[in-house]
Design an enzyme around this catalytic site. Structure first.
Site, short mmCIF file in Angstrom:
data_model
loop_
_atom_site.label_atom_id
_atom_site.label_comp_id
_atom_site.label_asym_id
_atom_site.label_seq_id
_atom_site.Cartn_x
_atom_site.Cartn_y
_atom_site.Cartn_z
N THR A 1 19.35 -8.28 72.60
CA THR A 1 19.93 -9.59 72.27
C THR A 1 21.44 -9.63 72.49
OG1 THR A 1 18.19 -9.93 70.61
CG2 THR A 1 20.15 -11.33 70.46
N LYS B 1 17.86 -11.22 75.79
CA LYS B 1 17.65 -12.44 75.01
C LYS B 1 19.02 -12.99 74.64
CE LYS B 1 15.45 -14.09 70.76
NZ LYS B 1 14.41 -13.80 69.75
N LYS C 1 21.40 -15.68 72.71
CA LYS C 1 21.56 -16.66 71.65
C LYS C 1 22.44 -17.80 72.17
CE LYS C 1 19.24 -14.69 68.28
NZ LYS C 1 18.06 -15.34 67.67
N ASP D 1 17.41 -18.41 73.37
CA ASP D 1 17.02 -18.78 72.00
C ASP D 1 18.06 -19.73 71.43
OD1 ASP D 1 16.07 -19.01 69.45
OD2 ASP D 1 16.27 -16.88 68.93
N LYS E 1 6.97 -12.85 63.52
CA LYS E 1 7.86 -11.95 62.79
C LYS E 1 7.23 -11.63 61.44
CE LYS E 1 12.14 -13.78 64.83
NZ LYS E 1 13.37 -14.56 64.56
#
Length: 328
Positions: free
Chosen positions: A124, A147, A149, A176, A247
């Site tokens: 991330t 990934k 943000k 995301d 999750k």
């Protein structure tokens, strides 16, 4: 008789972890233990303010189950008496760990699963300026899956993705938004992101507004995160999303996470298994769920300044199943 403990722990993050809702510099987790016959099972959870959770309330909720745990409450009963969320996750995973120790068998065998294998996890990149995200992408360019943000949509998020793609031309990109976009941003950004080779868009709009996604023909698959919790509500997600992010803190533990994955596959929803920023103890049970995932995002310990010991073994983006000294 089984005994419960629960404690709050704080683990510094390497730098800061920033998403559209804000930034943090430490991961606050709650670790639950359940002990019996000299053996102890452990589970770790991350209380999340987005779901009206905090560490003190989670500790209290775990300790409140002492009478029922002492009376031999099973994991199946736990699903009925506690709401899904962080507290139940910690207890559920601690019970899995204890049961494995008492049986002298690995948790994956108790779950009726195949022996777990090493998996490739996404890595991330925190929300930052396009320039800073390009630098982060250059440093992480060898990661096969990144990934990103993102923020609140529009040209700023497009510039971020363009910058990351420039820094990591060969990586699979997942973006995301953490509920940060307006509905009118979804299709224009999805079209631009398709051009940039983005593979997945996670939770573009607020969960309470996601009906606007029904019928949208996005050129990039959409993934539910904040909109997807447990078995309840799964049917509604069909037609809104192509993927769900499972999750353990949302499902309330490994028990329901495995059921959610089975249900998702029956409904033709593809699966990502994700995490909060936490230590290897939180990732270990998620590794069992992740064996059935299309995308794996279990990089929480990689974002910390220091992980607990013993820990999961990470070799670049490859994460290995837990040793039984850690969990399960």
């Amino acid at each position: 008789m089984r005994e419960i403990t629960a404690e709050i722990q704080s683990w510094p993050i390497a730098g800061a972890f920033t998403i559209s809702r804000g930034a943090k510099t430490e991961a606050n987790v709650v670790v639950a233990t359940v002990s019996q016959n000299g053996l102890t099972g452990r589970g770790e959870c991350v209380p999340y303010a987005r779901y009206d959770e905090n560490e003190k309330d989670v500790v209290a909720a775990i300790k409140a189950q002492q009478p029922a745990i002492s009376d031999g409450m099973s994991r199946a009963e736990l699903q009925r008496v506690m709401p899904r969320g962080a507290a139940r996750n910690a207890l559920d995973c601690a019970l899995w760990d204890l049961e494995a120790k008492l049986a002298g068998k690995p948790a994956w065998e108790l779950a009726g699963l195949s022996a777990p294998r090493a998996l490739t996890t996404a890595y991330t990149l925190s929300l930052a300026s396009p320039g800073d995200m390009r630098e982060a992408a250059l440093a992480a360019a060898k990661c096969p899956i990144l990934k990103l943000k993102l923020g609140h949509g529009g040209d700023d998020d497009l510039a971020r993705v363009e910058a990351v793609r420039g820094g990591a031309p060969n990586s699979v990109l997942i973006v995301d938004a953490n509920e940060g976009w307006k509905p009118e941003d979804v299709l224009p950004l999805a079209r631009e992101f398709a051009r940039l080779g983005v593979s997945l868009i996670e939770q573009p709009v607020p969960a309470k507004e996601d009906e606007v996604l029904r019928g949208i023909e996005s050129p990039v698959p959409l993934c539910a995160d904040e909109s997807a919790h447990g078995l309840e509500g799964m049917k509604r997600l069909v037609g809104l999303y192509d993927f769900i992010n499972v999750k353990l803190d949302k499902t309330g533990g490994l028990t329901e996470a495995l059921a959610v994955i089975r249900c998702a596959k029956l409904r033709k929803l593809r699966v990502m298994v994700g995490c909060m920023v936490a230590t290897s103890l939180a990732m270990a049970p998620a590794m069992l769920a992740a064996q059935q995932a299309d995308y794996v995002d279990l990089d929480g310990p990689l974002l910390l300044a220091k992980d607990r010991a013993p820990s999961l073994r990470y070799e670049g983006s490859l994460v290995y199943p837990p040793e039984r000294e850690l969990w399960g």
